[in-house]
Scaffold this motif. Sequence first.
Motif, PDB file in Angstrom:
ATOM      1  N   ALA A   1      14.752  92.359  42.254  1.00  0.00           N
ATOM      2  CA  ALA A   1      14.956  92.568  40.808  1.00  0.00           C
ATOM      3  C   ALA A   1      14.956  91.241  40.041  1.00  0.00           C
ATOM      4  O   ALA A   1      15.371  91.188  38.881  1.00  0.00           O
ATOM      5  N   ASN A   2      14.496  90.170  40.700  1.00  0.00           N
ATOM      6  CA  ASN A   2      14.342  88.854  40.070  1.00  0.00           C
ATOM      7  C   ASN A   2      15.642  88.143  39.714  1.00  0.00           C
ATOM      8  O   ASN A   2      15.704  87.408  38.727  1.00  0.00           O
ATOM      9  N   ALA A   3      16.686  88.362  40.491  1.00  0.00           N
ATOM     10  CA  ALA A   3      17.896  87.575  40.303  1.00  0.00           C
ATOM     11  C   ALA A   3      17.610  86.135  40.711  1.00  0.00           C
ATOM     12  O   ALA A   3      16.749  85.884  41.564  1.00  0.00           O
ATOM     13  N   SER A   4      18.309  85.183  40.086  1.00  0.00           N
ATOM     14  CA  SER A   4      18.103  83.775  40.422  1.00  0.00           C
ATOM     15  C   SER A   4      19.077  83.256  41.467  1.00  0.00           C
ATOM     16  O   SER A   4      18.768  82.337  42.222  1.00  0.00           O
ATOM     17  N   PHE A   5      20.304  83.796  41.450  1.00  0.00           N
ATOM     18  CA  PHE A   5      21.332  83.364  42.400  1.00  0.00           C
ATOM     19  C   PHE A   5      22.084  84.571  42.929  1.00  0.00           C
ATOM     20  O   PHE A   5      22.181  85.594  42.246  1.00  0.00           O
ATOM     21  N   ILE A   6      22.689  84.387  44.104  1.00  0.00           N
ATOM     22  CA  ILE A   6      23.705  85.324  44.576  1.00  0.00           C
ATOM     23  C   ILE A   6      25.038  84.688  44.234  1.00  0.00           C
ATOM     24  O   ILE A   6      25.349  83.583  44.708  1.00  0.00           O
ATOM     25  N   HIS A   7      25.823  85.327  43.376  1.00  0.00           N
ATOM     26  CA  HIS A   7      27.130  84.768  43.012  1.00  0.00           C
ATOM     27  C   HIS A   7      28.162  85.274  44.016  1.00  0.00           C
ATOM     28  O   HIS A   7      28.351  86.483  44.185  1.00  0.00           O
ATOM     29  N   PHE A   8      28.832  84.322  44.684  1.00  0.00           N
ATOM     30  CA  PHE A   8      29.692  84.633  45.826  1.00  0.00           C
ATOM     31  C   PHE A   8      31.134  84.251  45.464  1.00  0.00           C
ATOM     32  O   PHE A   8      31.502  83.066  45.461  1.00  0.00           O
ATOM     33  N   ASP A   9      31.943  85.256  45.122  1.00  0.00           N
ATOM     34  CA  ASP A   9      33.305  85.040  44.611  1.00  0.00           C
ATOM     35  C   ASP A   9      34.329  84.989  45.740  1.00  0.00           C
ATOM     36  O   ASP A   9      34.616  86.010  46.366  1.00  0.00           O
ATOM     37  N   VAL A  10      34.902  83.815  45.946  1.00  0.00           N
ATOM     38  CA  VAL A  10      35.865  83.644  47.035  1.00  0.00           C
ATOM     39  C   VAL A  10      37.284  83.626  46.464  1.00  0.00           C
ATOM     40  O   VAL A  10      37.611  82.780  45.626  1.00  0.00           O
TER      41      VAL A  10
ATOM     42  N   GLU B   1      27.052  78.177  32.510  1.00  0.00           N
ATOM     43  CA  GLU B   1      27.091  79.487  33.170  1.00  0.00           C
ATOM     44  C   GLU B   1      28.287  80.258  32.605  1.00  0.00           C
ATOM     45  O   GLU B   1      29.306  79.665  32.247  1.00  0.00           O
ATOM     46  N   VAL B   2      28.162  81.574  32.532  1.00  0.00           N
ATOM     47  CA  VAL B   2      29.256  82.406  32.012  1.00  0.00           C
ATOM     48  C   VAL B   2      29.524  83.524  33.015  1.00  0.00           C
ATOM     49  O   VAL B   2      28.591  84.119  33.559  1.00  0.00           O
ATOM     50  N   ASP B   3      30.815  83.791  33.245  1.00  0.00           N
ATOM     51  CA  ASP B   3      31.209  84.707  34.329  1.00  0.00           C
ATOM     52  C   ASP B   3      32.306  85.664  33.864  1.00  0.00           C
ATOM     53  O   ASP B   3      33.423  85.241  33.574  1.00  0.00           O
ATOM     54  N   GLY B   4      31.962  86.956  33.828  1.00  0.00           N
ATOM     55  CA  GLY B   4      32.963  87.984  33.567  1.00  0.00           C
ATOM     56  C   GLY B   4      32.653  88.829  32.339  1.00  0.00           C
ATOM     57  O   GLY B   4      32.404  88.305  31.258  1.00  0.00           O
ATOM     58  N   GLY B   5      32.614  90.135  32.532  1.00  0.00           N
ATOM     59  CA  GLY B   5      32.418  91.051  31.403  1.00  0.00           C
ATOM     60  C   GLY B   5      31.033  90.989  30.785  1.00  0.00           C
ATOM     61  O   GLY B   5      30.847  91.320  29.615  1.00  0.00           O
ATOM     62  N   ILE B   6      30.054  90.553  31.573  1.00  0.00           N
ATOM     63  CA  ILE B   6      28.689  90.446  31.025  1.00  0.00           C
ATOM     64  C   ILE B   6      27.980  91.797  31.104  1.00  0.00           C
ATOM     65  O   ILE B   6      27.902  92.428  32.159  1.00  0.00           O
ATOM     66  N   ASN B   7      27.461  92.216  29.940  1.00  0.00           N
ATOM     67  CA  ASN B   7      26.632  93.426  29.855  1.00  0.00           C
ATOM     68  C   ASN B   7      25.505  93.115  28.868  1.00  0.00           C
ATOM     69  O   ASN B   7      25.389  91.964  28.418  1.00  0.00           O
TER      70      ASN B   7
ATOM     71  N   TYR C   1      28.216  95.416  35.993  1.00  0.00           N
ATOM     72  CA  TYR C   1      27.124  95.913  35.142  1.00  0.00           C
ATOM     73  C   TYR C   1      25.865  96.195  35.969  1.00  0.00           C
ATOM     74  O   TYR C   1      25.182  97.195  35.746  1.00  0.00           O
ATOM     75  N   ILE C   2      25.586  95.331  36.921  1.00  0.00           N
ATOM     76  CA  ILE C   2      24.387  95.522  37.748  1.00  0.00           C
ATOM     77  C   ILE C   2      24.648  96.553  38.859  1.00  0.00           C
ATOM     78  O   ILE C   2      23.916  97.529  38.999  1.00  0.00           O
ATOM     79  N   PHE C   3      25.730  96.336  39.613  1.00  0.00           N
ATOM     80  CA  PHE C   3      25.903  97.135  40.825  1.00  0.00           C
ATOM     81  C   PHE C   3      26.381  98.562  40.563  1.00  0.00           C
ATOM     82  O   PHE C   3      26.307  99.402  41.448  1.00  0.00           O
ATOM     83  N   SER C   4      26.866  98.854  39.356  1.00  0.00           N
ATOM     84  CA  SER C   4      27.267 100.233  39.084  1.00  0.00           C
ATOM     85  C   SER C   4      26.055 101.093  38.737  1.00  0.00           C
ATOM     86  O   SER C   4      26.162 102.298  38.561  1.00  0.00           O
TER      87      SER C   4
ATOM     88  N   GLN D   1      16.123  97.038  36.127  1.00  0.00           N
ATOM     89  CA  GLN D   1      16.306  97.389  34.726  1.00  0.00           C
ATOM     90  C   GLN D   1      17.526  96.663  34.144  1.00  0.00           C
ATOM     91  O   GLN D   1      17.489  96.076  33.061  1.00  0.00           O
ATOM     92  N   LYS D   2      18.624  96.672  34.888  1.00  0.00           N
ATOM     93  CA  LYS D   2      19.875  96.053  34.419  1.00  0.00           C
ATOM     94  C   LYS D   2      19.689  94.546  34.226  1.00  0.00           C
ATOM     95  O   LYS D   2      20.129  93.969  33.241  1.00  0.00           O
ATOM     96  N   ILE D   3      19.032  93.917  35.184  1.00  0.00           N
ATOM     97  CA  ILE D   3      18.831  92.468  35.095  1.00  0.00           C
ATOM     98  C   ILE D   3      17.921  92.143  33.904  1.00  0.00           C
ATOM     99  O   ILE D   3      18.173  91.184  33.172  1.00  0.00           O
TER     100      ILE D   3
END
Length: 221
Positions: free
Chosen positions: A28-37, A176-182, A202-205, A211-213
């Motif tokens: 789906a053309n994502a640029s990164f995998i965001h990995f939340d630790v 970069e911005v993280d959280g509540g993005i739609n 927003y993406i995974f639901s 389409q979402k991306i």
Amino acid sequence: MKENKIAPSILSADFLNLGKEIERIEEANASFIHFDVMDGSFVPNISFGMVVLKSVSKIAKIKIDSHLMIVSPISYYQQFYKLGSYNVTVHVENTTIDEFKMMASFAKENNKSIGITLNPETPIEQIIPYLNYANIALVMSVKPGFGGQSFIENSLEKILFLKEYREKYNLKYEIEVDGGINAYTSKLCRESGSDILVAGSYIFSSTDYKQKIKELNNENL
Ligand code: DX5
Ligand code: ZN
């Protein structure tokens, strides 16, 4: 308006099918995998860490962007690079400027990227000394710890500040911005000057990640 890179947060992915989920965001053309630790101490939630990162790195075709919400980032950041992160972002609340300079040198020597971030209640001024050494300045637009929260509006002022500061001092970091993005908040961020948007729920639901991306860069909302 500048198109943003999209970094899906796999915190909201289906863990029984993580490999497939990663393939789908890559397609789906994502640029990164965001990995939340998350360690259950710096934030009131526990997510995943090195063991999962190792598996994700084996199959990832795109870069991994690790966000360390842990008590002692200085003790662990090197392992997160060694296990395959391209970028590691740490919090200003628990990283001294000397530690950050050390992290930045390590990242540079290894051709990797380093990010600095701040909690929503932390004044933006606090990250100024770090910006000289950062490849990424991450604005937390929700309280760290959980996916699926609402975007905090005053994050837009922080994005704007970072954009103007970068111009004024001729710096190179990406915002970069993280959280509540739609689809709606992504447009507000892009208008304020963001470069990379993290989106989890927003993406995974959805069933259509592509389409979402795409919607996160929609001009016509
Ligand atoms: C919050 C994490 C975020 C989160 C974003 O602590 O840093 O990356 O997963 O999730 P959404 O997009 O659902 O707000
Ligand atoms: Zn994150």
